[in-house]
Scaffold this motif. Structure first.
Motif, PDB file in Angstrom:
ATOM      1  N   ASN A  86      22.896  -0.724  21.086  1.00 25.34           N
ATOM      2  CA  ASN A  86      23.248  -2.022  21.692  1.00 25.34           C
ATOM      3  C   ASN A  86      22.087  -3.019  21.733  1.00 25.34           C
ATOM      4  O   ASN A  86      22.043  -3.901  22.583  1.00 25.34           O
ATOM      5  N   LYS A  87      21.144  -2.839  20.815  1.00 24.26           N
ATOM      6  CA  LYS A  87      20.041  -3.786  20.684  1.00 24.26           C
ATOM      7  C   LYS A  87      19.949  -4.232  19.228  1.00 24.26           C
ATOM      8  O   LYS A  87      20.375  -3.521  18.324  1.00 24.26           O
ATOM      9  N   LYS A  88      19.407  -5.419  19.000  1.00 26.05           N
ATOM     10  CA  LYS A  88      19.288  -5.956  17.647  1.00 26.05           C
ATOM     11  C   LYS A  88      17.849  -5.859  17.164  1.00 26.05           C
ATOM     12  O   LYS A  88      16.935  -6.387  17.811  1.00 26.05           O
ATOM     13  N   ALA A  89      17.654  -5.196  16.028  1.00 23.27           N
ATOM     14  CA  ALA A  89      16.312  -5.029  15.476  1.00 23.27           C
ATOM     15  C   ALA A  89      15.785  -6.355  14.934  1.00 23.27           C
ATOM     16  O   ALA A  89      16.513  -7.118  14.308  1.00 23.27           O
ATOM     17  N   HIS A  90      14.514  -6.604  15.172  1.00 22.40           N
ATOM     18  CA  HIS A  90      13.867  -7.834  14.724  1.00 22.40           C
ATOM     19  C   HIS A  90      13.125  -7.628  13.411  1.00 22.40           C
ATOM     20  O   HIS A  90      13.198  -8.465  12.509  1.00 22.40           O
ATOM     21  N   SER A  91      12.417  -6.504  13.274  1.00 25.68           N
ATOM     22  CA  SER A  91      11.633  -6.258  12.056  1.00 25.68           C
ATOM     23  C   SER A  91      11.269  -4.789  11.936  1.00 25.68           C
ATOM     24  O   SER A  91      11.330  -4.029  12.915  1.00 25.68           O
ATOM     25  N   VAL A  92      10.875  -4.399  10.712  1.00 22.35           N
ATOM     26  CA  VAL A  92      10.378  -3.052  10.435  1.00 22.35           C
ATOM     27  C   VAL A  92       8.984  -3.207   9.843  1.00 22.35           C
ATOM     28  O   VAL A  92       8.792  -3.973   8.904  1.00 22.35           O
ATOM     29  N   ASN A  93       8.027  -2.470  10.414  1.00 17.22           N
ATOM     30  CA  ASN A  93       6.635  -2.601   9.986  1.00 17.22           C
ATOM     31  C   ASN A  93       6.153  -1.341   9.284  1.00 17.22           C
ATOM     32  O   ASN A  93       6.356  -0.223   9.772  1.00 17.22           O
ATOM     33  N   TYR A  94       5.503  -1.543   8.117  1.00 22.64           N
ATOM     34  CA  TYR A  94       4.894  -0.444   7.364  1.00 22.64           C
ATOM     35  C   TYR A  94       3.391  -0.688   7.270  1.00 22.64           C
ATOM     36  O   TYR A  94       2.947  -1.824   7.086  1.00 22.64           O
ATOM     37  N   GLN A  95       2.625   0.414   7.383  1.00 22.23           N
ATOM     38  CA  GLN A  95       1.188   0.346   7.144  1.00 22.23           C
ATOM     39  C   GLN A  95       0.696   1.741   6.804  1.00 22.23           C
ATOM     40  O   GLN A  95       0.981   2.695   7.542  1.00 22.23           O
ATOM     41  N   PRO A  96      -0.010   1.919   5.690  1.00 23.87           N
ATOM     42  CA  PRO A  96      -0.472   3.244   5.292  1.00 23.87           C
ATOM     43  C   PRO A  96      -1.251   3.950   6.396  1.00 23.87           C
ATOM     44  O   PRO A  96      -2.153   3.365   7.005  1.00 23.87           O
ATOM     45  N   SER A 153      -0.656  -4.329   6.112  1.00 21.73           N
ATOM     46  CA  SER A 153       0.632  -4.103   6.780  1.00 21.73           C
ATOM     47  C   SER A 153       1.697  -4.982   6.161  1.00 21.73           C
ATOM     48  O   SER A 153       1.414  -6.057   5.619  1.00 21.73           O
ATOM     49  N   MET A 154       2.947  -4.507   6.231  1.00 19.60           N
ATOM     50  CA  MET A 154       4.076  -5.266   5.714  1.00 19.60           C
ATOM     51  C   MET A 154       5.201  -5.250   6.744  1.00 19.60           C
ATOM     52  O   MET A 154       5.632  -4.185   7.188  1.00 19.60           O
ATOM     53  N   ASP A 155       5.646  -6.439   7.133  1.00 20.42           N
ATOM     54  CA  ASP A 155       6.775  -6.586   8.044  1.00 20.42           C
ATOM     55  C   ASP A 155       7.994  -7.025   7.256  1.00 20.42           C
ATOM     56  O   ASP A 155       7.922  -8.006   6.495  1.00 20.42           O
ATOM     57  N   VAL A 156       9.109  -6.331   7.450  1.00 17.69           N
ATOM     58  CA  VAL A 156      10.372  -6.694   6.807  1.00 17.69           C
ATOM     59  C   VAL A 156      11.359  -7.093   7.890  1.00 17.69           C
ATOM     60  O   VAL A 156      11.688  -6.282   8.760  1.00 17.69           O
ATOM     61  N   HIS A 157      11.788  -8.343   7.856  1.00 16.15           N
ATOM     62  CA  HIS A 157      12.754  -8.846   8.834  1.00 16.15           C
ATOM     63  C   HIS A 157      14.147  -8.765   8.226  1.00 16.15           C
ATOM     64  O   HIS A 157      14.456  -9.463   7.257  1.00 16.15           O
ATOM     65  N   ILE A 158      14.974  -7.916   8.801  1.00 13.69           N
ATOM     66  CA  ILE A 158      16.334  -7.709   8.300  1.00 13.69           C
ATOM     67  C   ILE A 158      17.258  -8.719   8.964  1.00 13.69           C
ATOM     68  O   ILE A 158      17.241  -8.879  10.197  1.00 13.69           O
ATOM     69  N   ALA A 198       6.484 -10.281   5.455  1.00 13.17           N
ATOM     70  CA  ALA A 198       5.137 -10.747   5.774  1.00 13.17           C
ATOM     71  C   ALA A 198       4.134  -9.674   5.385  1.00 13.17           C
ATOM     72  O   ALA A 198       4.179  -8.555   5.906  1.00 13.17           O
ATOM     73  N   LYS A 199       3.247 -10.001   4.462  1.00 11.32           N
ATOM     74  CA  LYS A 199       2.197  -9.075   4.026  1.00 11.32           C
ATOM     75  C   LYS A 199       0.858  -9.553   4.579  1.00 11.32           C
ATOM     76  O   LYS A 199       0.462 -10.686   4.355  1.00 11.32           O
ATOM     77  N   ASN A 200       0.198  -8.650   5.293  1.00 11.66           N
ATOM     78  CA  ASN A 200      -1.096  -8.983   5.885  1.00 11.66           C
ATOM     79  C   ASN A 200      -2.169  -8.056   5.312  1.00 11.66           C
ATOM     80  O   ASN A 200      -2.165  -6.856   5.592  1.00 11.66           O
ATOM     81  N   PRO A 201      -3.087  -8.583   4.494  1.00 11.73           N
ATOM     82  CA  PRO A 201      -4.115  -7.736   3.880  1.00 11.73           C
ATOM     83  C   PRO A 201      -5.123  -7.180   4.876  1.00 11.73           C
ATOM     84  O   PRO A 201      -5.811  -6.199   4.594  1.00 11.73           O
ATOM     85  N   ASP A 202      -5.222  -7.809   6.059  1.00 10.53           N
ATOM     86  CA  ASP A 202      -6.171  -7.366   7.080  1.00 10.53           C
ATOM     87  C   ASP A 202      -5.444  -7.254   8.422  1.00 10.53           C
ATOM     88  O   ASP A 202      -5.398  -8.219   9.195  1.00 10.53           O
ATOM     89  N   PRO A 203      -4.865  -6.086   8.726  1.00 12.67           N
ATOM     90  CA  PRO A 203      -4.083  -5.933   9.959  1.00 12.67           C
ATOM     91  C   PRO A 203      -4.875  -6.105  11.251  1.00 12.67           C
ATOM     92  O   PRO A 203      -4.282  -6.205  12.321  1.00 12.67           O
ATOM     93  N   SER A 204      -6.203  -6.140  11.168  1.00 12.70           N
ATOM     94  CA  SER A 204      -7.001  -6.348  12.385  1.00 12.70           C
ATOM     95  C   SER A 204      -6.978  -7.808  12.829  1.00 12.70           C
ATOM     96  O   SER A 204      -7.391  -8.127  13.939  1.00 12.70           O
ATOM     97  N   THR A 205      -6.513  -8.699  11.956  1.00  9.93           N
ATOM     98  CA  THR A 205      -6.340 -10.114  12.282  1.00  9.93           C
ATOM     99  C   THR A 205      -4.945 -10.552  11.830  1.00  9.93           C
ATOM    100  O   THR A 205      -4.201  -9.779  11.230  1.00  9.93           O
ATOM    101  N   TYR A 206      -4.604 -11.808  12.095  1.00 12.58           N
ATOM    102  CA  TYR A 206      -3.270 -12.312  11.763  1.00 12.58           C
ATOM    103  C   TYR A 206      -3.285 -13.482  10.779  1.00 12.58           C
ATOM    104  O   TYR A 206      -2.297 -13.743  10.113  1.00 12.58           O
ATOM    105  N   TRP A 207      -4.397 -14.187  10.663  1.00 13.63           N
ATOM    106  CA  TRP A 207      -4.380 -15.489  10.000  1.00 13.63           C
ATOM    107  C   TRP A 207      -4.181 -15.429   8.485  1.00 13.63           C
ATOM    108  O   TRP A 207      -3.736 -16.395   7.877  1.00 13.63           O
ATOM    109  N   LYS A 208      -4.460 -14.287   7.850  1.00 11.54           N
ATOM    110  CA  LYS A 208      -4.348 -14.192   6.398  1.00 11.54           C
ATOM    111  C   LYS A 208      -2.967 -13.742   5.918  1.00 11.54           C
ATOM    112  O   LYS A 208      -2.744 -13.589   4.719  1.00 11.54           O
ATOM    113  N   ALA A 209      -2.048 -13.543   6.829  1.00 13.09           N
ATOM    114  CA  ALA A 209      -0.726 -13.026   6.453  1.00 13.09           C
ATOM    115  C   ALA A 209       0.005 -13.979   5.512  1.00 13.09           C
ATOM    116  O   ALA A 209      -0.085 -15.202   5.639  1.00 13.09           O
ATOM    117  N   ASP A 210       0.729 -13.387   4.569  1.00  9.66           N
ATOM    118  CA  ASP A 210       1.510 -14.125   3.576  1.00  9.66           C
ATOM    119  C   ASP A 210       2.979 -13.999   3.964  1.00  9.66           C
ATOM    120  O   ASP A 210       3.529 -12.886   3.946  1.00  9.66           O
TER     121      ASP A 210
END
Length: 386
Positions: A82-92, A278-283, A294-306
Motif C-alpha cells: 500500500n505504498k508507492k515506490a519512488h526509485s530503485v538505487n544501485y551501487q557496486p 550510483s544509479m537511481d532508476v525512477h519507475i 540518474a547516474k552519479n560518478p561520485d556517490p559521496s557528493t551530489y553535484w556531478k549527477a547526470d
C-alpha cells in the motif's frame, strides 16, 4: 591635531554601532545558532556513521546478474504494501535500495534488498531514523516547513552578519595588537580565556562559517538562491525543476517487450559495465510518468549527477531545460547551485572538508555562549555598586 579629532571620533562611532548591532543580533539569534551548530556537527559524518553501524547497507559484488528494477520494486512492494515506490538505487558493493517517498499522505521508507538474491534485508521507516529526525530539526526546527525554515534561515542570515561584524570588531589597530589576536592564552584567567575563545576561534572559522551560512541561505530562501544564480550567470534567471511527462497517445503504437524502466536500466548498464558510481532508476507511477535515470560518478557528493528522462511508451529521451538535467549541459551557475549542499556539509572537499565543517560548526555553536558571557560580565561590571 584639531583636524584629526573628527576623523577619530567618526571611526569610533562606526565601531560602536557595529558593536551594538553585533550584540543585539547575537542575543536574538544566539539560541538558534547554537542549535544549528550542534545539529550540523551531528550531521557532518552522517554517511560515515551509518556505514559503520548498519551492515545491511552492504552486499558483496558477485558474478551473478543483477535483478532488474521492476523486480526489486515488486519484492519491496510485498514487504511494504500500500505504498508507492519512488526509485530503485544501485551501487557496486552496496545493497539495492527501494525508496518510498510521498507528500500526501506523507511517508518515507527505504527497503534494502539484496540485488542478487532478492532477499529483503531491512525495511526502514525513515521518519523514525535518528539522522532524519536531526535533519528535520536542522532544516525546520521540527515545525511545519513554512514556519520553521524562515525562522532558522533568518537566524542564519543574522549569523553571517555577526561573522562579518565580528571580523570588523576584531581587526587589530596596530602590529602590537595584531600579535595578541591570533592565539588563545590558555593560562590566563577564565574571563580572558573566554574572551580569547570567542574572538580568536571566531576569527579562524569566519570564512568557512560564512560559506556554511550562505549555502544554508541558498537552501532556505528562494529569493537568495535566485539572486545567487542571477549574479553567477551574468543576469539569467534560474529555470526551476519541472515534471516531465510521457506521450500517452503513443501507448497503442508501441508494444514494449519488457518494462520501460528495465530496458533503459539494461541499456545504461551495457553502455558502461565498469561504472562504479550510483544509479537511481525512477519507475513511473502511472501512464503519464517518465522513467528517470540518474547516474552519479561520485556517490559521496551530489553535484556531478547526470539526470536523464525518457518517455515510458517510446523510450525516447526527453530534453529538459532546468538545472537537474544532463551534467554536460550545465552552466557554471547551474554547477554552483548543484554543489550548494555539498559545500554546506563540506563533502565537496572529501573527508578533510567534512572535518573542517565539523570544527567550524562546533566553534559556531560556542560563539553565542562565549559572547553572552562577555556581555553579561560587562553588564554587571558597568552596574554601580550599592
Amino acid at each position: 591635531m584639531e583636524a584629526r579629532k573628527p576623523i577619530k571620533k567618526k571611526k569610533n562611532q562606526f565601531k560602536y554601532w557595529i558593536g551594538r548591532i553585533h550584540l543585539w543580533l547575537g542575543l536574538i539569534s544566539g539560541l538558534f545558532v547554537v542549535f544549528l551548530g550542534i545539529t550540523g556537527c551531528i550531521l557532518a559524518f552522517e554517511r560515515e556513521i551509518e556505514d559503520a553501524t548498519q551492515s545491511y547497507r552492504f552486499t558483496e559484488t558477485q558474478r551473478k546478474p543483477l535483478l532488474p528494477p521492476t523486480q526489486l520494486k515488486a519484492i519491496a512492494d510485498k514487504a511494504l504494501p500500500n505504498k508507492k515506490a519512488h526509485s530503485v538505487n544501485y551501487q557496486p558493493g552496496r545493497t539495492a535500495q527501494v525508496v518510498y517517498y510521498h507528500d500526501v499522505p506523507a511517508y518515507y521508507y527505504t527497503v534494502f534488498v539484496d540485488q542478487y538474491s532478492g532477499k529483503v534485508l531491512k525495511v526502514k521507516n525513515m521518519d523514525e531514523d535518528f539522522f532524519r529526525i536531526i535533519i528535520m530539526g536542522h532544516y525546520y526546527l521540527w515545525l511545519p516547513p513554512e514556519i520553521g525554515q524562515p525562522i532558522l534561515t533568518t537566524a542564519t542570515m543574522m549569523f553571517v552578519f555577526l561573522l562579518i561584524s565580528g571580523l570588523i570588531l576584531w581587526w587589530p589597530k596596530s602590529k602590537a595588537a595584531r600579535k595578541q589576536r591570533f592565539s588563545v592564552k590558555l593560562k590566563s584567567k577564565w574571563r580572558r580565556l573566554n574572551y580569547d575563545l570567542h574572538n580568536v576561534l571566531g576569527f579562524y572559522i569566519t570564512f568557512v562559517a560564512i560559506f556554511i551560512g550562505l549555502t544554508g541561505m541558498i537552501m532556505g530562501f528562494q529569493w537568495f538562491s535566485k539572486s545567487v544564480y542571477w549574479v553567477s550567470s551574468g543576469g539569467k534567471s534560474i529555470t526551476m525543476f519541472e515534471e516531465t511527462y510521457s506521450d500517452t497517445t503513443s501507448i497503442a503504437k508501441l508494444n514494449l517487450n519488457a518494462a520501460a524502466a528495465d530496458q533503459l536500466w539494461a541499456r545504461f548498464m551495457k553502455e558502461d559495465p565498469k561504472f562504479k558510481g550510483s544509479m537511481d532508476v525512477h519507475i513511473p507511477e502511472d501512464k503519464k510518468g517518465t522513467v528517470e535515470i540518474a547516474k552519479n560518478p561520485d556517490p559521496s557528493t551530489y553535484w556531478k549527477a547526470d539526470y536523464r528522462y525518457f518517455d515510458q511508451h517510446t523510450l525516447k529521451e526527453i530534453e529538459v531545460k532546468h538545472i537537474f538535467g544532463k551534467f554536460a549541459n550545465t552552466s557554471a551557475a547551474d554547477k554552483i547551485i548543484r554543489m550548494n549542499y555539498d559545500i554546506h556539509i563540506g563533502a565537496i572537499a572529501g573527508i578533510p572538508g567534512k572535518i573542517l565543517a565539523f570544527i567550524a560548526s562546533l566553534i559556531a555553536a560556542s560563539l553565542p555562549i562565549t559572547g553572552c558571557i562577555i556581555w553579561w560580565g560587562r553588564r554587571n561590571k558597568s552596574k554601580p555598586s550599592h
